[in-house]
Design a protein around this motif. Structure first.
Motif, PDB file in Angstrom:
ATOM      1  N   GLY A 193      32.416 -18.595 -50.503  1.00  0.00           N
ATOM      2  CA  GLY A 193      32.714 -19.975 -50.151  1.00  0.00           C
ATOM      3  C   GLY A 193      31.678 -20.641 -49.283  1.00  0.00           C
ATOM      4  O   GLY A 193      32.001 -21.536 -48.486  1.00  0.00           O
ATOM      5  N   ILE A 194      30.420 -20.235 -49.416  1.00  0.00           N
ATOM      6  CA  ILE A 194      29.340 -20.823 -48.634  1.00  0.00           C
ATOM      7  C   ILE A 194      28.579 -21.814 -49.498  1.00  0.00           C
ATOM      8  O   ILE A 194      28.188 -21.484 -50.631  1.00  0.00           O
ATOM      9  CB  ILE A 194      28.359 -19.724 -48.146  1.00  0.00           C
ATOM     10  CG1 ILE A 194      29.101 -18.670 -47.321  1.00  0.00           C
ATOM     11  CG2 ILE A 194      27.236 -20.328 -47.332  1.00  0.00           C
ATOM     12  CD1 ILE A 194      28.226 -17.517 -46.890  1.00  0.00           C
ATOM     13  N   PRO A 195      28.362 -23.051 -49.039  1.00  0.00           N
ATOM     14  CA  PRO A 195      27.560 -24.012 -49.815  1.00  0.00           C
ATOM     15  C   PRO A 195      26.191 -23.418 -50.148  1.00  0.00           C
ATOM     16  O   PRO A 195      25.634 -22.630 -49.376  1.00  0.00           O
ATOM     17  CB  PRO A 195      27.440 -25.214 -48.869  1.00  0.00           C
ATOM     18  CG  PRO A 195      28.611 -25.097 -47.952  1.00  0.00           C
ATOM     19  CD  PRO A 195      28.855 -23.628 -47.778  1.00  0.00           C
ATOM     20  N   LEU A 212      22.970 -13.164 -56.040  1.00  0.00           N
ATOM     21  CA  LEU A 212      23.502 -13.155 -54.679  1.00  0.00           C
ATOM     22  C   LEU A 212      23.888 -14.561 -54.235  1.00  0.00           C
ATOM     23  O   LEU A 212      24.933 -14.766 -53.608  1.00  0.00           O
ATOM     24  CB  LEU A 212      22.446 -12.559 -53.742  1.00  0.00           C
ATOM     25  CG  LEU A 212      22.904 -12.039 -52.381  1.00  0.00           C
ATOM     26  CD1 LEU A 212      24.020 -11.013 -52.526  1.00  0.00           C
ATOM     27  CD2 LEU A 212      21.729 -11.438 -51.631  1.00  0.00           C
ATOM     28  N   LEU A 213      23.060 -15.544 -54.569  1.00  0.00           N
ATOM     29  CA  LEU A 213      23.381 -16.931 -54.229  1.00  0.00           C
ATOM     30  C   LEU A 213      24.677 -17.370 -54.899  1.00  0.00           C
ATOM     31  O   LEU A 213      25.539 -18.010 -54.276  1.00  0.00           O
ATOM     32  CB  LEU A 213      22.232 -17.855 -54.643  1.00  0.00           C
ATOM     33  CG  LEU A 213      20.981 -17.845 -53.769  1.00  0.00           C
ATOM     34  CD1 LEU A 213      19.892 -18.697 -54.413  1.00  0.00           C
ATOM     35  CD2 LEU A 213      21.294 -18.373 -52.368  1.00  0.00           C
ATOM     36  N   ARG A 214      24.828 -17.041 -56.188  1.00  0.00           N
ATOM     37  CA  ARG A 214      26.047 -17.426 -56.906  1.00  0.00           C
ATOM     38  C   ARG A 214      27.277 -16.754 -56.313  1.00  0.00           C
ATOM     39  O   ARG A 214      28.341 -17.365 -56.178  1.00  0.00           O
ATOM     40  CB  ARG A 214      25.913 -17.069 -58.391  1.00  0.00           C
ATOM     41  CG  ARG A 214      24.882 -17.922 -59.130  1.00  0.00           C
ATOM     42  CD  ARG A 214      24.976 -17.726 -60.634  1.00  0.00           C
ATOM     43  NE  ARG A 214      24.608 -16.362 -61.022  1.00  0.00           N
ATOM     44  CZ  ARG A 214      23.372 -15.980 -61.273  1.00  0.00           C
ATOM     45  NH1 ARG A 214      22.359 -16.845 -61.171  1.00  0.00           N
ATOM     46  NH2 ARG A 214      23.117 -14.736 -61.641  1.00  0.00           N
ATOM     47  N   TYR A 215      27.141 -15.494 -55.947  1.00  0.00           N
ATOM     48  CA  TYR A 215      28.254 -14.763 -55.337  1.00  0.00           C
ATOM     49  C   TYR A 215      28.663 -15.413 -54.017  1.00  0.00           C
ATOM     50  O   TYR A 215      29.864 -15.608 -53.750  1.00  0.00           O
ATOM     51  CB  TYR A 215      27.852 -13.307 -55.104  1.00  0.00           C
ATOM     52  CG  TYR A 215      28.786 -12.544 -54.190  1.00  0.00           C
ATOM     53  CD1 TYR A 215      30.015 -12.080 -54.636  1.00  0.00           C
ATOM     54  CD2 TYR A 215      28.437 -12.306 -52.850  1.00  0.00           C
ATOM     55  CE1 TYR A 215      30.866 -11.392 -53.791  1.00  0.00           C
ATOM     56  CE2 TYR A 215      29.285 -11.619 -51.991  1.00  0.00           C
ATOM     57  CZ  TYR A 215      30.501 -11.168 -52.474  1.00  0.00           C
ATOM     58  OH  TYR A 215      31.349 -10.496 -51.634  1.00  0.00           O
ATOM     59  N   SER A 238      23.168 -24.511 -50.131  1.00  0.00           N
ATOM     60  CA  SER A 238      22.088 -24.727 -49.164  1.00  0.00           C
ATOM     61  C   SER A 238      22.234 -23.794 -47.964  1.00  0.00           C
ATOM     62  O   SER A 238      21.248 -23.240 -47.461  1.00  0.00           O
ATOM     63  CB  SER A 238      22.066 -26.183 -48.699  1.00  0.00           C
ATOM     64  OG  SER A 238      23.307 -26.526 -48.078  1.00  0.00           O
ATOM     65  N   SER A 239      23.472 -23.593 -47.517  1.00  0.00           N
ATOM     66  CA  SER A 239      23.712 -22.690 -46.392  1.00  0.00           C
ATOM     67  C   SER A 239      23.443 -21.247 -46.782  1.00  0.00           C
ATOM     68  O   SER A 239      22.927 -20.459 -45.988  1.00  0.00           O
ATOM     69  CB  SER A 239      25.153 -22.831 -45.890  1.00  0.00           C
ATOM     70  OG  SER A 239      25.407 -24.142 -45.423  1.00  0.00           O
ATOM     71  N   ALA A 240      23.778 -20.901 -48.024  1.00  0.00           N
ATOM     72  CA  ALA A 240      23.533 -19.546 -48.508  1.00  0.00           C
ATOM     73  C   ALA A 240      22.034 -19.257 -48.549  1.00  0.00           C
ATOM     74  O   ALA A 240      21.585 -18.175 -48.149  1.00  0.00           O
ATOM     75  CB  ALA A 240      24.149 -19.360 -49.893  1.00  0.00           C
ATOM     76  N   ARG A 241      21.257 -20.228 -49.038  1.00  0.00           N
ATOM     77  CA  ARG A 241      19.808 -20.049 -49.070  1.00  0.00           C
ATOM     78  C   ARG A 241      19.250 -19.856 -47.655  1.00  0.00           C
ATOM     79  O   ARG A 241      18.385 -19.010 -47.411  1.00  0.00           O
ATOM     80  CB  ARG A 241      19.142 -21.267 -49.719  1.00  0.00           C
ATOM     81  CG  ARG A 241      19.323 -21.357 -51.230  1.00  0.00           C
ATOM     82  CD  ARG A 241      18.549 -22.552 -51.771  1.00  0.00           C
ATOM     83  NE  ARG A 241      18.768 -22.723 -53.185  1.00  0.00           N
ATOM     84  CZ  ARG A 241      18.112 -22.068 -54.136  1.00  0.00           C
ATOM     85  NH1 ARG A 241      17.184 -21.185 -53.789  1.00  0.00           N
ATOM     86  NH2 ARG A 241      18.366 -22.282 -55.408  1.00  0.00           N
ATOM     87  N   ILE A 249      26.391  -5.782 -46.699  1.00  0.00           N
ATOM     88  CA  ILE A 249      27.176  -4.725 -47.348  1.00  0.00           C
ATOM     89  C   ILE A 249      26.996  -4.780 -48.857  1.00  0.00           C
ATOM     90  O   ILE A 249      26.800  -3.749 -49.520  1.00  0.00           O
ATOM     91  CB  ILE A 249      28.668  -4.853 -46.972  1.00  0.00           C
ATOM     92  CG1 ILE A 249      28.862  -4.536 -45.477  1.00  0.00           C
ATOM     93  CG2 ILE A 249      29.519  -3.921 -47.830  1.00  0.00           C
ATOM     94  CD1 ILE A 249      30.271  -4.763 -44.982  1.00  0.00           C
ATOM     95  N   ARG A 250      27.033  -5.987 -49.433  1.00  0.00           N
ATOM     96  CA  ARG A 250      26.854  -6.139 -50.883  1.00  0.00           C
ATOM     97  C   ARG A 250      25.472  -5.655 -51.308  1.00  0.00           C
ATOM     98  O   ARG A 250      25.298  -5.112 -52.418  1.00  0.00           O
ATOM     99  CB  ARG A 250      27.073  -7.591 -51.298  1.00  0.00           C
ATOM    100  CG  ARG A 250      27.077  -7.782 -52.820  1.00  0.00           C
ATOM    101  CD  ARG A 250      27.598  -9.140 -53.211  1.00  0.00           C
ATOM    102  NE  ARG A 250      27.636  -9.303 -54.664  1.00  0.00           N
ATOM    103  CZ  ARG A 250      28.590  -8.852 -55.464  1.00  0.00           C
ATOM    104  NH1 ARG A 250      29.615  -8.180 -54.937  1.00  0.00           N
ATOM    105  NH2 ARG A 250      28.550  -9.050 -56.769  1.00  0.00           N
ATOM    106  N   CYS A 251      24.506  -5.824 -50.431  1.00  0.00           N
ATOM    107  CA  CYS A 251      23.126  -5.460 -50.775  1.00  0.00           C
ATOM    108  C   CYS A 251      22.783  -4.015 -50.413  1.00  0.00           C
ATOM    109  O   CYS A 251      21.602  -3.641 -50.411  1.00  0.00           O
ATOM    110  CB  CYS A 251      22.144  -6.423 -50.102  1.00  0.00           C
ATOM    111  SG  CYS A 251      22.193  -8.077 -50.816  1.00  0.00           S
TER     112      CYS A 251
END
Length: 368
Positions: free
Chosen positions: A68-70, A59-62, A72-75, A48-50
């Motif tokens: 609330g995603i670590p 996007l990673l920082r967001y 490494s998990s976000a990547r 949705i954000r994209c």
């Protein structure tokens, strides 16, 4: 991945929220690849954000700070979305297919053709098996693969807790006593609708006439007096009896594989409810209605063999063949009938105890 790369959700991707269609899951549909993906909620947030282009690093920082995603998990999640083409490099131009899909889904709804646009995109340019020798070999190979995973056994439906079962016998020529020429000319006089005449019309129209062995792991296929693609016969028949001497009022199912009429439950349905259930059939019938014949479709029975989107067209043809046969047979027996499609689908399915994703209403025919 370079944090300065700009990514976005392709315009060909649509998100479906939890519903009777998707269950408790969020689902992403990609019209370009004709694939569906079940999504965790975090992926839904990202897509949705994209809808607007975003830099990968932003996007990673967001995701880390706001979702609330670590990191490494976000990547990992973003990598999976990119691999599935649910995210793409926003600097790359759309492919011709993507541009065409977006054109159809933008222009067609202007004319109210929303479902038509979706169906056209889903079925356009689908590659079918040819009808030559190589195609027939490929079709048989596919059926053997399907049957190895799950035997091909779904042929007809039976109501296990039926209150009563009325044997109907095998269809026979005498069940349609008039000639085709007399029927077409309309010279057969209307007679009294008796139990025997009604059951005869049901039998020759809907019961099986023979079987066909299959060269894969499965039950023999049925033949009926109406054709069906691949002899799959996905159509089932129900009857609401109102006023036929010798048949209790109530809801029936016709088990065409056993040639019996099964009383599901006795029930007197008043005219007001009938108008609600069957506004087009009961509400418009030009004669007193003694019974209503309902045709449904067991979708899995057809889709076991034909696993492509256009299968949904053929089930309508199947129901149409059956009801036209029934109308001709009724005319040959001096029975009046009146078929309509536009009734209260959901209410009828609820009355019959159906899951509409497995078996759905198709049409209803008033008889008198």
């Amino acid at each position: 991945m370079d944090p300065n790369i700009v990514v976005r959700t392709p315009r060909t991707v649509r998100l479906l929220s939890p519903s009777p269609q998707t269950g408790s899951r969020w689902v992403a549909e990609d019209w370009a690849t004709r694939r569906r993906y079940a999504l965790p909620l975090e992926a839904v947030v990202v897509l949705i954000r994209c809808f607007k282009p975003r830099r990968f690093g932003e996007l990673l920082r967001y995701m880390e700070a706001d979702v609330g995603i670590p990191l490494s998990s976000a990547r990992s999640l973003l990598g999976q979305l990119l691999k599935a083409s649910l995210l793409r490099d926003a600097t790359l131009p759309e492919t011709p297919r993507e541009a065409w899909i977006n054109h159809v889904q933008t222009e067609w709804p202007k004319w109210g053709w929303i479902e038509s646009a979706e169906y056209h995109v889903a079925t356009y340019d689908y590659q079918f098996v040819s009808s030559d020798e190589s195609g027939l070999k490929e079709a048989l190979s596919r059926m053997n693969r399907y049957a190895a995973d799950e035997p091909d056994l779904n042929r007809s439906k039976s109501i296990k807790d039926a209150v009563k079962r009325i044997p109907m016998g095998a269809p026979k020529p005498a069940d349609a006593p008039s000639t085709f020429e007399e029927v077409i000319a309309g010279t057969v006089p209307v007679g009294t609708l008796s139990k025997d005449r009604f059951l005869a019309a049901l039998s020759i129209s809907f019961n099986y006439t023979g079987t066909i062995p299959v060269p894969w792991k499965g039950a023999p296929l049925f033949r009926r007096t109406s054709p069906s693609g691949g002899a799959r016969h996905p159509s089932e028949t129900y009857v609401l009896v109102r006023n036929i001497e010798g048949l209790p009022q109530g809801w029936y199912h016709l088990d065409f594989g056993a040639r019996v009429l099964e009383l599901m439950r006795e029930e007197k349905v008043d005219s007001a409810e009938l108008v609600t259930l069957f506004p087009a059939t009961y509400g418009r019938a030009p004669f007193p209605v003694a019974a209503i014949v309902i045709v449904t479709c067991v979708f899995e029975r057809n889709m076991y063999r034909y696993r492509e989107p256009r299968t949904f067209r053929t089930v309508h043809m199947d129901a149409g063949h059956l009801i036209e046969t029934f109308e001709l047979v009724c005319a040959a027996n001096g029975i009046r009938c009146f078929t309509q499609y536009g009734n209260n689908d959901q209410a009828i399915e609820a009355k019959l105890g159906l899951n509409p994703l497995e078996e759905g209403y198709m049409l209803a025919c008033a008889v008198g």
